[in-house]
Design a protein around this motif. Structure first.
Motif, PDB file in Angstrom:
ATOM      1  N   PRO A 117      46.073  60.540  47.861  1.00 25.66           N
ATOM      2  CA  PRO A 117      46.207  61.452  49.013  1.00 25.66           C
ATOM      3  C   PRO A 117      45.174  61.168  50.093  1.00 25.66           C
ATOM      4  O   PRO A 117      43.986  61.014  49.811  1.00 25.66           O
ATOM      5  CB  PRO A 117      45.991  62.833  48.388  1.00 25.66           C
ATOM      6  N   GLY A 118      45.649  61.075  51.333  1.00 25.64           N
ATOM      7  CA  GLY A 118      44.747  60.877  52.460  1.00 25.64           C
ATOM      8  C   GLY A 118      44.290  59.456  52.692  1.00 25.64           C
ATOM      9  O   GLY A 118      43.551  59.187  53.640  1.00 25.64           O
ATOM     10  N   TYR A 119      44.729  58.526  51.833  1.00 25.25           N
ATOM     11  CA  TYR A 119      44.287  57.130  51.969  1.00 25.25           C
ATOM     12  C   TYR A 119      45.421  56.279  52.517  1.00 25.25           C
ATOM     13  O   TYR A 119      46.556  56.353  52.027  1.00 25.25           O
ATOM     14  CB  TYR A 119      43.829  56.565  50.629  1.00 25.25           C
ATOM     15  N   SER A 120      45.130  55.452  53.499  1.00 27.44           N
ATOM     16  CA  SER A 120      46.099  54.510  54.047  1.00 27.44           C
ATOM     17  C   SER A 120      45.527  53.104  53.905  1.00 27.44           C
ATOM     18  O   SER A 120      44.457  52.807  54.459  1.00 27.44           O
ATOM     19  CB  SER A 120      46.383  54.824  55.518  1.00 27.44           C
ATOM     20  N   ALA A 121      46.211  52.260  53.169  1.00 29.66           N
ATOM     21  CA  ALA A 121      45.688  50.919  52.888  1.00 29.66           C
ATOM     22  C   ALA A 121      45.637  50.078  54.163  1.00 29.66           C
ATOM     23  O   ALA A 121      46.617  50.019  54.907  1.00 29.66           O
ATOM     24  CB  ALA A 121      46.549  50.227  51.848  1.00 29.66           C
ATOM     25  N   PRO A 122      44.524  49.413  54.435  1.00 28.17           N
ATOM     26  CA  PRO A 122      44.404  48.572  55.625  1.00 28.17           C
ATOM     27  C   PRO A 122      45.020  47.194  55.411  1.00 28.17           C
ATOM     28  O   PRO A 122      45.448  46.843  54.304  1.00 28.17           O
ATOM     29  CB  PRO A 122      42.888  48.470  55.810  1.00 28.17           C
ATOM     30  N   GLN A 123      45.035  46.399  56.464  1.00 28.79           N
ATOM     31  CA  GLN A 123      45.589  45.046  56.412  1.00 28.79           C
ATOM     32  C   GLN A 123      44.887  44.185  55.371  1.00 28.79           C
ATOM     33  O   GLN A 123      45.492  43.258  54.826  1.00 28.79           O
ATOM     34  CB  GLN A 123      45.443  44.381  57.789  1.00 28.79           C
ATOM     35  N   ASP A 124      43.624  44.494  55.081  1.00 28.63           N
ATOM     36  CA  ASP A 124      42.849  43.688  54.135  1.00 28.63           C
ATOM     37  C   ASP A 124      43.505  43.609  52.757  1.00 28.63           C
ATOM     38  O   ASP A 124      43.224  42.679  51.995  1.00 28.63           O
ATOM     39  CB  ASP A 124      41.442  44.279  53.952  1.00 28.63           C
ATOM     40  N   THR A 125      44.338  44.568  52.431  1.00 30.07           N
ATOM     41  CA  THR A 125      44.933  44.597  51.088  1.00 30.07           C
ATOM     42  C   THR A 125      46.207  43.765  50.988  1.00 30.07           C
ATOM     43  O   THR A 125      46.670  43.495  49.879  1.00 30.07           O
ATOM     44  CB  THR A 125      45.259  46.040  50.673  1.00 30.07           C
ATOM     45  N   ILE A 126      46.790  43.358  52.118  1.00 30.30           N
ATOM     46  CA  ILE A 126      48.105  42.715  52.078  1.00 30.30           C
ATOM     47  C   ILE A 126      48.061  41.365  51.373  1.00 30.30           C
ATOM     48  O   ILE A 126      48.900  41.073  50.501  1.00 30.30           O
ATOM     49  CB  ILE A 126      48.665  42.562  53.506  1.00 30.30           C
ATOM     50  N   GLY A 127      47.097  40.519  51.725  1.00 34.12           N
ATOM     51  CA  GLY A 127      46.994  39.211  51.081  1.00 34.12           C
ATOM     52  C   GLY A 127      46.815  39.308  49.576  1.00 34.12           C
ATOM     53  O   GLY A 127      47.595  38.712  48.809  1.00 34.12           O
ATOM     54  N   PRO A 128      45.796  40.053  49.102  1.00 37.63           N
ATOM     55  CA  PRO A 128      45.633  40.199  47.659  1.00 37.63           C
ATOM     56  C   PRO A 128      46.861  40.800  46.968  1.00 37.63           C
ATOM     57  O   PRO A 128      47.226  40.382  45.865  1.00 37.63           O
ATOM     58  CB  PRO A 128      44.418  41.134  47.543  1.00 37.63           C
ATOM     59  N   ALA A 129      47.526  41.757  47.614  1.00 37.05           N
ATOM     60  CA  ALA A 129      48.697  42.381  47.003  1.00 37.05           C
ATOM     61  C   ALA A 129      49.854  41.413  46.850  1.00 37.05           C
ATOM     62  O   ALA A 129      50.764  41.650  46.039  1.00 37.05           O
ATOM     63  CB  ALA A 129      49.142  43.580  47.843  1.00 37.05           C
TER      64      ALA A 129
ATOM     65  N   THR B 202      39.223  50.763  49.182  1.00 39.17           N
ATOM     66  CA  THR B 202      39.789  49.483  49.594  1.00 39.17           C
ATOM     67  C   THR B 202      39.171  48.337  48.812  1.00 39.17           C
ATOM     68  O   THR B 202      39.877  47.414  48.372  1.00 39.17           O
ATOM     69  CB  THR B 202      39.584  49.268  51.106  1.00 39.17           C
ATOM     70  N   ALA B 203      37.862  48.383  48.613  1.00 39.84           N
ATOM     71  CA  ALA B 203      37.198  47.327  47.841  1.00 39.84           C
ATOM     72  C   ALA B 203      37.719  47.286  46.413  1.00 39.84           C
ATOM     73  O   ALA B 203      37.963  46.205  45.852  1.00 39.84           O
ATOM     74  CB  ALA B 203      35.684  47.553  47.851  1.00 39.84           C
ATOM     75  N   LEU B 204      37.905  48.447  45.804  1.00 34.65           N
ATOM     76  CA  LEU B 204      38.427  48.498  44.436  1.00 34.65           C
ATOM     77  C   LEU B 204      39.869  47.991  44.379  1.00 34.65           C
ATOM     78  O   LEU B 204      40.262  47.297  43.434  1.00 34.65           O
ATOM     79  CB  LEU B 204      38.363  49.932  43.906  1.00 34.65           C
ATOM     80  N   ILE B 205      40.663  48.345  45.383  1.00 34.94           N
ATOM     81  CA  ILE B 205      42.063  47.920  45.423  1.00 34.94           C
ATOM     82  C   ILE B 205      42.155  46.411  45.591  1.00 34.94           C
ATOM     83  O   ILE B 205      42.931  45.734  44.887  1.00 34.94           O
ATOM     84  CB  ILE B 205      42.806  48.658  46.556  1.00 34.94           C
ATOM     85  N   VAL B 206      41.363  45.859  46.500  1.00 29.91           N
ATOM     86  CA  VAL B 206      41.367  44.408  46.697  1.00 29.91           C
ATOM     87  C   VAL B 206      40.931  43.698  45.425  1.00 29.91           C
ATOM     88  O   VAL B 206      41.542  42.700  44.999  1.00 29.91           O
ATOM     89  CB  VAL B 206      40.461  44.034  47.883  1.00 29.91           C
ATOM     90  N   ASP B 207      39.884  44.208  44.771  1.00 27.83           N
ATOM     91  CA  ASP B 207      39.428  43.603  43.515  1.00 27.83           C
ATOM     92  C   ASP B 207      40.536  43.629  42.464  1.00 27.83           C
ATOM     93  O   ASP B 207      40.731  42.647  41.724  1.00 27.83           O
ATOM     94  CB  ASP B 207      38.208  44.349  42.972  1.00 27.83           C
ATOM     95  N   ALA B 208      41.257  44.746  42.365  1.00 24.91           N
ATOM     96  CA  ALA B 208      42.304  44.860  41.355  1.00 24.91           C
ATOM     97  C   ALA B 208      43.449  43.901  41.646  1.00 24.91           C
ATOM     98  O   ALA B 208      43.935  43.200  40.737  1.00 24.91           O
ATOM     99  CB  ALA B 208      42.816  46.302  41.293  1.00 24.91           C
ATOM    100  N   TYR B 209      43.891  43.850  42.889  1.00 25.56           N
ATOM    101  CA  TYR B 209      44.959  42.914  43.249  1.00 25.56           C
ATOM    102  C   TYR B 209      44.531  41.473  42.997  1.00 25.56           C
ATOM    103  O   TYR B 209      45.321  40.647  42.501  1.00 25.56           O
ATOM    104  CB  TYR B 209      45.345  43.081  44.715  1.00 25.56           C
ATOM    105  N   ASP B 210      43.296  41.145  43.352  1.00 25.68           N
ATOM    106  CA  ASP B 210      42.818  39.784  43.131  1.00 25.68           C
ATOM    107  C   ASP B 210      42.736  39.461  41.639  1.00 25.68           C
ATOM    108  O   ASP B 210      43.031  38.335  41.214  1.00 25.68           O
ATOM    109  CB  ASP B 210      41.444  39.597  43.775  1.00 25.68           C
TER     110      ASP B 210
END
Length: 231
Positions: free
Chosen positions: A120-132, A63-71
């Protein structure tokens, strides 16, 4: 904050950054599905229990990596939109599209993490919606600016699509005409389709002049939402 607390805070920031840097290296080497906290700890010379104090699970690190990438890609789009450059809303649109493509080419593994196959096996949390949402919000902002300047002509909208267009508009951009809003969503998805085709090899032996092809396609997407050249 005492000097000791400040030193601890700085150390935590540095270690967190080191963990994420090593995780990105693993993404490049193995892919997101094989990301392992134990492997990250091993490469950093940490015991696993120490790393868990920073990221309690693989999903927290992802999640931290995904948020960083979206940001990161969002910031690139925002800078391109705000930068001085060619006049005209269509020119700004193309500049934003170019910035997103340039970011993707410079960060292919991070792009794959956020726009490639689901992990696989990962579900993105609400934290990713804003950055995305950041790139999409830049494109919506461009359309709003053009509308305010009377520099956008809403494209045709079929009666079959109108109910969905009105629902979508209410959700994402209530101040835009439904025809523009639905065209924006289509253009946003097609922008990342173009980038994905290039990045993942579908254009190999088909498109040779990639920059010129992309610029032309980005202009077509802008015109599809109603932006006119020079407007």
């Amino acid at each position: 904050m005492t000097s000791v607390q400040g030193a601890r805070a700085r150390a935590r920031i540095e270690i967190t950054a080191a963990i994420k840097d090593e995780a990105r290296a693993q993404l490049a080497a193995e892919g997101a599905a094989k990301l392992s906290l134990r492997a990250v700890a091993r490469e950093l010379g940490m015991v696993s229990s120490a790393l868990y104090r920073y990221f309690p699970s693989r999903d927290d690190l992802l999640t931290a990596l995904i948020v960083d990438a979206y940001d990161s890609v969002g910031a690139a789009a925002e800078r391109a939109c705000a930068a001085d450059g060619p006049n005209g809303h269509l020119a700004r649109w193309i500049a934003v599209c170019r910035a997103v493509r340039a970011w993707a080419l410079a960060h292919p593994h991070e792009y794959a993490l956020i726009y490639g196959s689901p992990v696989p096996g990962y579900s993105a949390p609400q934290d990713t919606i804003g950055p995305a949402s950041r790139v999409g919000l830049v494109l919506i902002g461009l359309a709003r600016d053009a509308l305010a300047a009377d520099a956008i002509t809403p494209p045709p909208l079929t009666e079959e699509l109108r109910p969905e267009a009105e629902r979508l508009t209410a959700d994402v951009a209530p101040d835009l005409p439904p025809a523009v809003a639905v065209a924006l969503v289509a253009a946003w998805s097609q922008l990342f389709g173009l980038i994905s085709f290039e990045l993942f090899g579908q254009f190999n032996r088909i498109v040779e002049e990639r920059q010129a092809f992309f610029d032309d396609a980005a202009g077509r997407l802008g015109r599809a939402i109603g932006l006119a050249p020079g407007a």
